[in-house]
Design a protein around this motif. Structure first.
Motif, PDB file in Angstrom:
ATOM      1  N   ARG A 230     -20.974  29.489  16.727  1.00 55.20           N
ATOM      2  CA  ARG A 230     -19.897  30.286  17.343  1.00 55.20           C
ATOM      3  C   ARG A 230     -18.557  29.605  17.076  1.00 55.20           C
ATOM      4  N   PRO A 231     -18.089  29.624  15.843  1.00 51.37           N
ATOM      5  CA  PRO A 231     -16.909  28.844  15.474  1.00 51.37           C
ATOM      6  C   PRO A 231     -15.646  29.217  16.230  1.00 51.37           C
ATOM      7  N   HIS A 232     -15.532  30.450  16.689  1.00 52.32           N
ATOM      8  CA  HIS A 232     -14.313  30.858  17.386  1.00 52.32           C
ATOM      9  C   HIS A 232     -14.325  30.428  18.854  1.00 52.32           C
ATOM     10  N   GLU A 233     -15.424  29.829  19.288  1.00 50.88           N
ATOM     11  CA  GLU A 233     -15.512  29.270  20.637  1.00 50.88           C
ATOM     12  C   GLU A 233     -15.721  27.756  20.575  1.00 50.88           C
ATOM     13  N   ALA A 234     -15.345  27.155  19.462  1.00 52.83           N
ATOM     14  CA  ALA A 234     -15.682  25.753  19.204  1.00 52.83           C
ATOM     15  C   ALA A 234     -15.058  24.806  20.216  1.00 52.83           C
ATOM     16  N   GLN A 272      -9.848  18.081   2.159  1.00 52.38           N
ATOM     17  CA  GLN A 272      -8.442  18.244   1.805  1.00 52.38           C
ATOM     18  C   GLN A 272      -8.124  19.696   1.454  1.00 52.38           C
ATOM     19  N   GLN A 273      -9.042  20.370   0.796  1.00 57.81           N
ATOM     20  CA  GLN A 273      -8.829  21.786   0.486  1.00 57.81           C
ATOM     21  C   GLN A 273      -8.688  22.600   1.773  1.00 57.81           C
ATOM     22  N   ALA A 274      -9.540  22.310   2.759  1.00 56.81           N
ATOM     23  CA  ALA A 274      -9.489  23.049   4.023  1.00 56.81           C
ATOM     24  C   ALA A 274      -8.206  22.739   4.791  1.00 56.81           C
ATOM     25  N   ILE A 275      -7.756  21.507   4.726  1.00 54.90           N
ATOM     26  CA  ILE A 275      -6.495  21.150   5.385  1.00 54.90           C
ATOM     27  C   ILE A 275      -5.325  21.858   4.713  1.00 54.90           C
ATOM     28  N   THR A 276      -5.329  21.885   3.401  1.00 56.83           N
ATOM     29  CA  THR A 276      -4.282  22.584   2.657  1.00 56.83           C
ATOM     30  C   THR A 276      -4.252  24.069   3.018  1.00 56.83           C
ATOM     31  N   ALA A 277      -5.417  24.608   3.384  1.00 55.26           N
ATOM     32  CA  ALA A 277      -5.506  26.012   3.804  1.00 55.26           C
ATOM     33  C   ALA A 277      -5.066  26.222   5.246  1.00 55.26           C
ATOM     34  N   GLY A 278      -4.596  25.144   5.901  1.00 59.32           N
ATOM     35  CA  GLY A 278      -4.043  25.265   7.250  1.00 59.32           C
ATOM     36  C   GLY A 278      -5.023  25.042   8.377  1.00 59.32           C
ATOM     37  N   LEU A 279      -6.157  24.370   8.103  1.00 57.09           N
ATOM     38  CA  LEU A 279      -7.203  24.216   9.117  1.00 57.09           C
ATOM     39  C   LEU A 279      -7.259  22.809   9.716  1.00 57.09           C
ATOM     40  N   GLY A 280      -6.258  21.991   9.481  1.00 56.79           N
ATOM     41  CA  GLY A 280      -6.314  20.588   9.882  1.00 56.79           C
ATOM     42  C   GLY A 280      -6.397  20.337  11.362  1.00 56.79           C
ATOM     43  N   ASP A 281      -5.895  21.271  12.198  1.00 58.60           N
ATOM     44  CA  ASP A 281      -5.911  21.048  13.637  1.00 58.60           C
ATOM     45  C   ASP A 281      -7.138  21.640  14.310  1.00 58.60           C
ATOM     46  N   GLN A 282      -8.086  22.132  13.525  1.00 61.17           N
ATOM     47  CA  GLN A 282      -9.310  22.693  14.089  1.00 61.17           C
ATOM     48  C   GLN A 282     -10.452  21.682  13.995  1.00 61.17           C
ATOM     49  N   ASP A 283     -11.533  21.943  14.736  1.00 57.90           N
ATOM     50  CA  ASP A 283     -12.683  21.055  14.724  1.00 57.90           C
ATOM     51  C   ASP A 283     -13.275  20.952  13.319  1.00 57.90           C
ATOM     52  N   GLY A 284     -13.865  19.811  13.000  1.00 56.75           N
ATOM     53  CA  GLY A 284     -14.417  19.581  11.674  1.00 56.75           C
ATOM     54  C   GLY A 284     -15.439  20.602  11.231  1.00 56.75           C
ATOM     55  N   SER A 285     -16.081  21.266  12.180  1.00 52.71           N
ATOM     56  CA  SER A 285     -17.053  22.308  11.829  1.00 52.71           C
ATOM     57  C   SER A 285     -16.394  23.503  11.157  1.00 52.71           C
ATOM     58  N   VAL A 286     -15.060  23.559  11.162  1.00 55.46           N
ATOM     59  CA  VAL A 286     -14.346  24.660  10.516  1.00 55.46           C
ATOM     60  C   VAL A 286     -14.576  24.676   9.004  1.00 55.46           C
ATOM     61  N   LEU A 287     -15.150  23.607   8.461  1.00 54.98           N
ATOM     62  CA  LEU A 287     -15.483  23.612   7.036  1.00 54.98           C
ATOM     63  C   LEU A 287     -16.381  24.794   6.672  1.00 54.98           C
ATOM     64  N   ALA A 288     -17.278  25.184   7.579  1.00 53.70           N
ATOM     65  CA  ALA A 288     -18.141  26.338   7.300  1.00 53.70           C
ATOM     66  C   ALA A 288     -17.306  27.607   7.193  1.00 53.70           C
ATOM     67  N   GLU A 289     -16.331  27.758   8.071  1.00 48.42           N
ATOM     68  CA  GLU A 289     -15.463  28.933   8.026  1.00 48.42           C
ATOM     69  C   GLU A 289     -14.657  28.955   6.730  1.00 48.42           C
ATOM     70  N   TYR A 290     -14.193  27.782   6.312  1.00 43.39           N
ATOM     71  CA  TYR A 290     -13.450  27.704   5.053  1.00 43.39           C
ATOM     72  C   TYR A 290     -14.325  28.140   3.883  1.00 43.39           C
ATOM     73  N   LEU A 291     -15.577  27.692   3.865  1.00 47.19           N
ATOM     74  CA  LEU A 291     -16.479  28.069   2.779  1.00 47.19           C
ATOM     75  C   LEU A 291     -16.795  29.559   2.814  1.00 47.19           C
ATOM     76  N   ARG A 292     -16.919  30.143   4.006  1.00 48.62           N
ATOM     77  CA  ARG A 292     -17.166  31.585   4.112  1.00 48.62           C
ATOM     78  C   ARG A 292     -16.011  32.368   3.488  1.00 48.62           C
ATOM     79  N   ARG A 293     -14.796  31.932   3.808  1.00 51.66           N
ATOM     80  CA  ARG A 293     -13.621  32.647   3.305  1.00 51.66           C
ATOM     81  C   ARG A 293     -13.547  32.597   1.780  1.00 51.66           C
ATOM     82  N   ASN A 294     -14.063  31.538   1.209  1.00 51.88           N
ATOM     83  CA  ASN A 294     -13.925  31.328  -0.216  1.00 51.88           C
ATOM     84  C   ASN A 294     -15.202  31.627  -0.995  1.00 51.88           C
ATOM     85  N   ALA A 295     -16.181  32.224  -0.309  1.00 53.48           N
ATOM     86  CA  ALA A 295     -17.417  32.579  -1.000  1.00 53.48           C
ATOM     87  C   ALA A 295     -17.154  33.684  -2.015  1.00 53.48           C
ATOM     88  N   THR A 296     -17.835  33.605  -3.131  1.00 51.19           N
ATOM     89  CA  THR A 296     -17.689  34.648  -4.146  1.00 51.19           C
ATOM     90  C   THR A 296     -18.475  35.884  -3.756  1.00 51.19           C
TER      91      THR A 296
END
Length: 297
Positions: A230-234, A272-296
């Protein structure tokens, strides 16, 4: 009745040190807190009955044990030095427990300054989650003299159920970075594997439950379930920016000793890619959300 327990100071009120103050107050210790953002210190004082000091020096002046918990090396150096710094306030026979995740050389540079004042510094970084801190079930990774650790063990035992001691000052911090190297790479692998399962048609919660019932079921995986499912309730465990800071410290350590760290390079790049995308102030689990956004597609 006179309180004969050692007086404590906590310098730096973060996600782990806040529940530490709660536990120490419940154990009957007088605690003085100091934080660069005074409002944070006032909040923990209002919740626990701790006193508030206006500077690290003032916090240390009446303390038998000082617990320091700060975000990075620059903050640690700032807190220790200067006319209102920690070193100006500590007394002979004071013990400093340096719990910050920082470079080992920062610890070893501070030790002689503390010894000059007749005090002792133990590097005692902690391993564990906010939930474990609240239950007093942290692991302390201690570098420094056994006698000094023995002297503060009654306080340490309020905070931790496991205490691992290493002989030399700085070795506790080395071990913390080694463990974080493993955990933070594991976090990236969990994110990647979870998104793989989702893309292949498996429900996110079902996939994560399979993680927790398989050989992958490390404590880190267990207590991060809700953040990944539940990433939006992290719940904030550790911001991605702090993940990047710790990985940089690991890289510095690895370079200094010539250790090959191929996985570290990959993890640092993804973070670093996820931070560049503006996710630096979120919990580290946000990496999954970053990968979802960038999935082909």
């Amino acid at each position: 009745m006179i309180n004969t327990l050692p007086r404590l100071a906590v310098v730096g009120i973060g996600r782990l040190s806040y529940p530490m103050v709660v536990r120490l107050r419940r154990a009957g210790h007088a605690v003085t807190v100091n934080n660069r953002t005074r409002e944070r210190a006032l909040a923990v004082a209002a919740a626990t009955g701790a006193e508030v000091a206006d500077s690290p020096r003032a916090a240390a002046e009446t303390a038998d044990i000082v617990i320091v918990s700060l975000a990075d090396d620059a903050a640690v150096r700032e807190v220790y030095h200067g006319p209102d710094g920690l070193l100006a306030g500590i007394r002979p026979r004071t013990t400093i427990l340096e719990t910050s995740t920082i470079a080992p050389h920062t610890i070893t540079a501070l030790v002689p300054h503390v010894l000059e004042r007749g005090a002792v510094l133990l590097d005692t970084p902690v391993s564990g989650s906010v939930e474990l801190a609240a239950r007093g079930e942290l692991t302390l990774l201690v570098g420094g003299p056994k006698e000094a650790l023995d002297n503060v063990r009654p306080v340490v035992d309020v905070l931790a159920t496991r205490v691992l001691r290493f002989e030399e000052s700085g070795q506790g911090s080395i071990m913390k970075l080694v463990i974080n190297s493993l955990l933070l790479s594991l976090g990236a692998a969990v994110a990647e594997s979870l998104v793989l399962a989702e893309r292949a048609g498996i429900d996110r919660a079902d996939a994560y439950d399979a993680f927790t019932q398989s050989a992958a079921a490390a404590p880190f995986v267990q207590y991060n379930r809700e953040n990944f499912v539940r990433p939006h309730e992290a719940t904030m465990h550790m911001t991605l920016a702090l993940v990047a800071k710790d990985l940089a410290l690991v890289d510095e350590l690895a370079s200094s000793v010539g250790a090959p760290m191929a996985q570290l390079r990959t993890t640092r790049g993804l973070v670093q890619q996820a931070i560049t995308a503006g996710l630096g102030d979120q919990d580290g689990s946000v990496l999954a959300e970053y990968l979802r956004r960038n999935a082909t597609a």
